[in-house]
Structure formats: structure tokens, C-alpha cells
Write a protein that holds these residues in place. Structure first.
Motif, mmCIF file in Angstrom:
data_model
loop_
_atom_site.group_PDB
_atom_site.id
_atom_site.type_symbol
_atom_site.label_atom_id
_atom_site.label_comp_id
_atom_site.label_asym_id
_atom_site.label_seq_id
_atom_site.Cartn_x
_atom_site.Cartn_y
_atom_site.Cartn_z
ATOM 1 N N VAL A 155 0.838 -1.200 0.000
ATOM 2 C CA VAL A 155 0.000 0.000 0.000
ATOM 3 C C VAL A 155 0.872 1.248 0.000
ATOM 4 O O VAL A 155 0.663 2.181 -0.784
ATOM 5 C CB VAL A 155 -0.939 0.014 1.229
ATOM 6 C CG1 VAL A 155 -1.657 1.354 1.350
ATOM 7 C CG2 VAL A 155 -1.956 -1.116 1.131
ATOM 8 N N LEU A 156 1.870 1.263 0.876
ATOM 9 C CA LEU A 156 2.747 2.426 0.982
ATOM 10 C C LEU A 156 3.609 2.599 -0.270
ATOM 11 O O LEU A 156 3.934 3.724 -0.657
ATOM 12 C CB LEU A 156 3.629 2.301 2.226
ATOM 13 C CG LEU A 156 2.876 2.263 3.557
ATOM 14 C CD1 LEU A 156 3.862 2.137 4.718
ATOM 15 C CD2 LEU A 156 2.004 3.484 3.738
ATOM 16 N N ALA A 157 3.957 1.486 -0.885
ATOM 17 C CA ALA A 157 4.717 1.565 -2.134
ATOM 18 C C ALA A 157 3.870 2.187 -3.235
ATOM 19 O O ALA A 157 4.359 2.992 -4.039
ATOM 20 C CB ALA A 157 5.199 0.173 -2.543
ATOM 21 N N ALA A 158 2.582 1.828 -3.283
ATOM 22 C CA ALA A 158 1.669 2.401 -4.272
ATOM 23 C C ALA A 158 1.499 3.900 -4.062
ATOM 24 O O ALA A 158 1.278 4.653 -5.012
ATOM 25 C CB ALA A 158 0.314 1.701 -4.212
ATOM 26 N N GLU A 159 1.610 4.349 -2.817
ATOM 27 C CA GLU A 159 1.492 5.774 -2.495
ATOM 28 C C GLU A 159 2.801 6.522 -2.734
ATOM 29 O O GLU A 159 2.832 7.754 -2.667
ATOM 30 C CB GLU A 159 1.083 5.945 -1.028
ATOM 31 C CG GLU A 159 -0.304 5.413 -0.721
ATOM 32 C CD GLU A 159 -0.636 5.496 0.757
ATOM 33 O OE1 GLU A 159 0.242 5.910 1.549
ATOM 34 O OE2 GLU A 159 -1.772 5.151 1.124
ATOM 35 N N GLY A 160 3.877 5.792 -2.975
ATOM 36 C CA GLY A 160 5.166 6.430 -3.196
ATOM 37 C C GLY A 160 5.971 6.664 -1.939
ATOM 38 O O GLY A 160 7.062 7.243 -1.996
ATOM 39 N N LEU A 161 5.471 6.215 -0.790
ATOM 40 C CA LEU A 161 6.175 6.454 0.466
ATOM 41 C C LEU A 161 7.262 5.419 0.732
ATOM 42 O O LEU A 161 8.197 5.677 1.493
ATOM 43 C CB LEU A 161 5.184 6.448 1.636
ATOM 44 C CG LEU A 161 4.100 7.524 1.601
ATOM 45 C CD1 LEU A 161 3.190 7.384 2.811
ATOM 46 C CD2 LEU A 161 4.713 8.913 1.553
ATOM 47 N N VAL A 162 7.114 4.252 0.121
ATOM 48 C CA VAL A 162 8.069 3.160 0.292
ATOM 49 C C VAL A 162 8.544 2.701 -1.077
ATOM 50 O O VAL A 162 7.777 2.687 -2.043
ATOM 51 C CB VAL A 162 7.407 1.979 1.048
ATOM 52 C CG1 VAL A 162 8.223 0.705 0.922
ATOM 53 C CG2 VAL A 162 7.209 2.339 2.521
ATOM 54 N N THR A 163 9.815 2.369 -1.156
ATOM 55 C CA THR A 163 10.406 1.853 -2.394
ATOM 56 C C THR A 163 10.829 0.407 -2.158
ATOM 57 O O THR A 163 11.564 0.121 -1.205
ATOM 58 C CB THR A 163 11.633 2.688 -2.812
ATOM 59 O OG1 THR A 163 11.217 4.044 -3.032
ATOM 60 C CG2 THR A 163 12.258 2.131 -4.087
ATOM 61 N N MET A 164 10.345 -0.494 -3.016
ATOM 62 C CA MET A 164 10.700 -1.906 -2.901
ATOM 63 C C MET A 164 11.909 -2.192 -3.803
ATOM 64 O O MET A 164 11.889 -1.873 -5.000
ATOM 65 C CB MET A 164 9.512 -2.775 -3.317
ATOM 66 C CG MET A 164 8.196 -2.427 -2.619
ATOM 67 S SD MET A 164 8.230 -2.649 -0.832
ATOM 68 C CE MET A 164 8.286 -4.443 -0.730
ATOM 69 N N LYS A 165 12.943 -2.777 -3.219
ATOM 70 C CA LYS A 165 14.153 -3.089 -3.966
ATOM 71 C C LYS A 165 14.339 -4.605 -4.025
ATOM 72 O O LYS A 165 14.248 -5.283 -2.997
ATOM 73 C CB LYS A 165 15.368 -2.423 -3.327
ATOM 74 C CG LYS A 165 15.261 -0.899 -3.287
ATOM 75 C CD LYS A 165 16.508 -0.248 -2.716
ATOM 76 C CE LYS A 165 16.377 1.268 -2.694
ATOM 77 N NZ LYS A 165 17.596 1.926 -2.168
ATOM 78 N N VAL A 166 14.595 -5.108 -5.229
ATOM 79 C CA VAL A 166 14.732 -6.546 -5.431
ATOM 80 C C VAL A 166 15.833 -7.131 -4.548
ATOM 81 O O VAL A 166 16.953 -6.613 -4.515
ATOM 82 C CB VAL A 166 15.035 -6.854 -6.918
ATOM 83 C CG1 VAL A 166 15.211 -8.356 -7.130
ATOM 84 C CG2 VAL A 166 13.913 -6.320 -7.810
ATOM 85 N N ARG A 167 15.465 -8.163 -3.807
ATOM 86 C CA ARG A 167 16.376 -8.894 -2.916
ATOM 87 C C ARG A 167 16.969 -8.030 -1.801
ATOM 88 O O ARG A 167 17.871 -8.462 -1.094
ATOM 89 C CB ARG A 167 17.510 -9.563 -3.718
ATOM 90 C CG ARG A 167 17.025 -10.707 -4.605
ATOM 91 C CD ARG A 167 18.194 -11.452 -5.211
ATOM 92 N NE ARG A 167 18.963 -10.615 -6.124
ATOM 93 C CZ ARG A 167 18.625 -10.415 -7.397
ATOM 94 N NH1 ARG A 167 17.555 -10.999 -7.914
ATOM 95 N NH2 ARG A 167 19.366 -9.644 -8.168
ATOM 96 N N ARG A 168 16.449 -6.820 -1.641
ATOM 97 C CA ARG A 168 16.959 -5.941 -0.572
ATOM 98 C C ARG A 168 15.854 -5.492 0.382
ATOM 99 O O ARG A 168 16.141 -4.991 1.468
ATOM 100 C CB ARG A 168 17.657 -4.728 -1.181
ATOM 101 C CG ARG A 168 18.927 -5.083 -1.964
ATOM 102 C CD ARG A 168 19.509 -3.865 -2.647
ATOM 103 N NE ARG A 168 19.899 -2.833 -1.689
ATOM 104 C CZ ARG A 168 20.280 -1.613 -2.049
ATOM 105 N NH1 ARG A 168 20.289 -1.266 -3.335
ATOM 106 N NH2 ARG A 168 20.624 -0.734 -1.137
ATOM 107 N N GLY A 169 14.612 -5.664 -0.018
ATOM 108 C CA GLY A 169 13.513 -5.307 0.872
ATOM 109 C C GLY A 169 12.940 -3.928 0.616
ATOM 110 O O GLY A 169 13.087 -3.364 -0.472
ATOM 111 N N ALA A 170 12.285 -3.389 1.627
ATOM 112 C CA ALA A 170 11.584 -2.109 1.514
ATOM 113 C C ALA A 170 12.379 -0.996 2.186
ATOM 114 O O ALA A 170 12.966 -1.184 3.260
ATOM 115 C CB ALA A 170 10.210 -2.220 2.143
#
Length: 212
Positions: free
Chosen positions: A57-72
């Protein structure tokens, strides 16, 4: 830190998202910081499943960035990101100000004037000033009456909050912002749509200069 007791079971991931959202806005989770899922799940007394849904949800809002194999990670807002957000807010909210100048009832104009008085009274309290400032902007949008614009602005403002405290580090910016609000309200009270639109555009232009 929030406890499991405070989280409503009706929509657990949404409650978790709100808890994390507020921690981000309060800078308890700093921009660029890694979100430790194990630690947070333990502190909230939940499994990692609702936590991961909340992060989506937070990623969709732009507040969180998900990084491959590194997490949020809490999103870091670049100068380009900030300029883009302010540009869109300027377009959307200046249009709303013009609409309000034309269609607001006298009672609604008085409501905006009262919010502005509260803003003036809160100049020495940064957090209170921000809260009233946001209420003013969102109420103006409600009066303008376009639910699609409201949703766009709400999402953009969440991203803007990632950088909002920086804007107040510029000397005199709180007072300048308050004077800009006064000009917007005065234009609306005069039913001058063109002036209301222009004053709101200037408000965001000056806000970006202070935040950059």
C-alpha cells in the motif's frame, strides 16, 4: 511504538499501513532507511503477511520503495521528484481555487477564512501549522467538488510530506506561507477566480523554492 492492541482486526494491513505512514511522516522512519520487517512485525505483534500487504500500500502511495532482494526502504525524494509533485499540485489546486471563488457559498468562504485565522494563530507551532495548513487545502478541494482531483492531490501530498519539514528550515517561510494563504482567501472572498488561481500557483512556486 504502536502495539498489537491498537491495531484493528477488521483490516489489519490497512491499520499497519497507517501506523507506518505516520512513523514516516514523523521521521521515526527516515527517508532512505531500510524497513526491518522482522523487527516491526515483532513490535506490532503481527505476522509478516499483513506487514508486507501494508508495505505494498505504501509503495503504491510512493512512500516506500521496494528493492529486489533488498527489501523495503522509505522513499527518498529527489529534486526532480519534488519539482514534479509541486508542479502537479499547483495545476490541480490552483484550478480548485478558481472553482471555489466562483461556486463557494458565503458560509463556505467564512469557513476558509476561519481556517486561515487558525493558521495565523499557529505560526509558532510547526506541527500544528502543518496540520491546519493541510485542513485548509483539503477543505478547499472538498468545496471545489471533484473527487478524482481530491484523490490525486491526497496521494501527491503524501509524497510531499516526505520533504515537508525541510521547507520550514528556510527563514521566514512559515510567515510567507501564511501571507500567501491570506491572499488566496481574499481573492476567493472577492469572487475573483483569476486572482485565486494565480495566488495558489504562486503559493506552490514559493513552496517549492523553500523545499528544494
Amino acid at each position: 511504538m504502536a502495539s498489537a492492541v491498537s491495531l484493528a482486526p477488521r483490516a489489519l494491513y490497512e491499520e499497519v499501513a497507517e501506523q507506518l505512514r505516520q512513523q514516516i511522516f514523523r521521521r521515526e522512519l527516515e527517508p532512505g532507511s531500510w524497513i526491518d520487517e522482522v523487527k516491526i512485525a515483532s513490535e506490532f505483534g503481527i505476522s509478516r503477511t499483513p506487514l508486507r500487504e501494508a508495505l505494498k500500500v505504501l509503495a503504491a502511495e510512493g512512500l516506500v520503495t521496494m528493492k529486489v532482494r533488498r527489501g523495503a526502504y522509505v522513499t527518498e525524494v529527489s529534486e526532480t521528484d519534488l519539482a514534479d509533485v509541486y508542479h502537479l499540485l499547483s495545476l490541480l489546486e490552483s484550478d480548485a481555487a478558481g472553482v471555489v471563488a466562483q461556486k463557494a457559498t458565503d458560509e463556505q468562504v467564512k469557513e476558509l477564512q476561519q481556517l486561515h485565522k487558525q493558521l495565523e494563530a499557529a505560526q509558532s507551532d510547526r506541527d500544528k501549522f502543518f496540520a491546519i495548513n493541510e485542513r485548509f487545502h483539503m477543505r478547499l478541494l472538498e468545496i471545489a467538488g471533484n473527487k478524482w482531483r481530491d484523490q490525486l492531490v491526497a496521494d501527491l501530498r503524501k509524497v510531499m510530506k516526505l520533504n515537508r519539514h525541510n521547507s520550514l528550515l528556510k527563514a521566514g517561510r512559515v510567515k510567507e506561507s501564511m501571507l500567501e494563504h491570506r491572499a488566496i482567501v481574499d481573492a476567493i472572498a472577492r469572487r475573483d477566480a483569476k486572482a485565486a488561481t494565480k495566488r495558489m500557483q504562486e503559493h506552490f512556486t514559493n513552496g517549492l523554492k523553500a523545499a528544494a
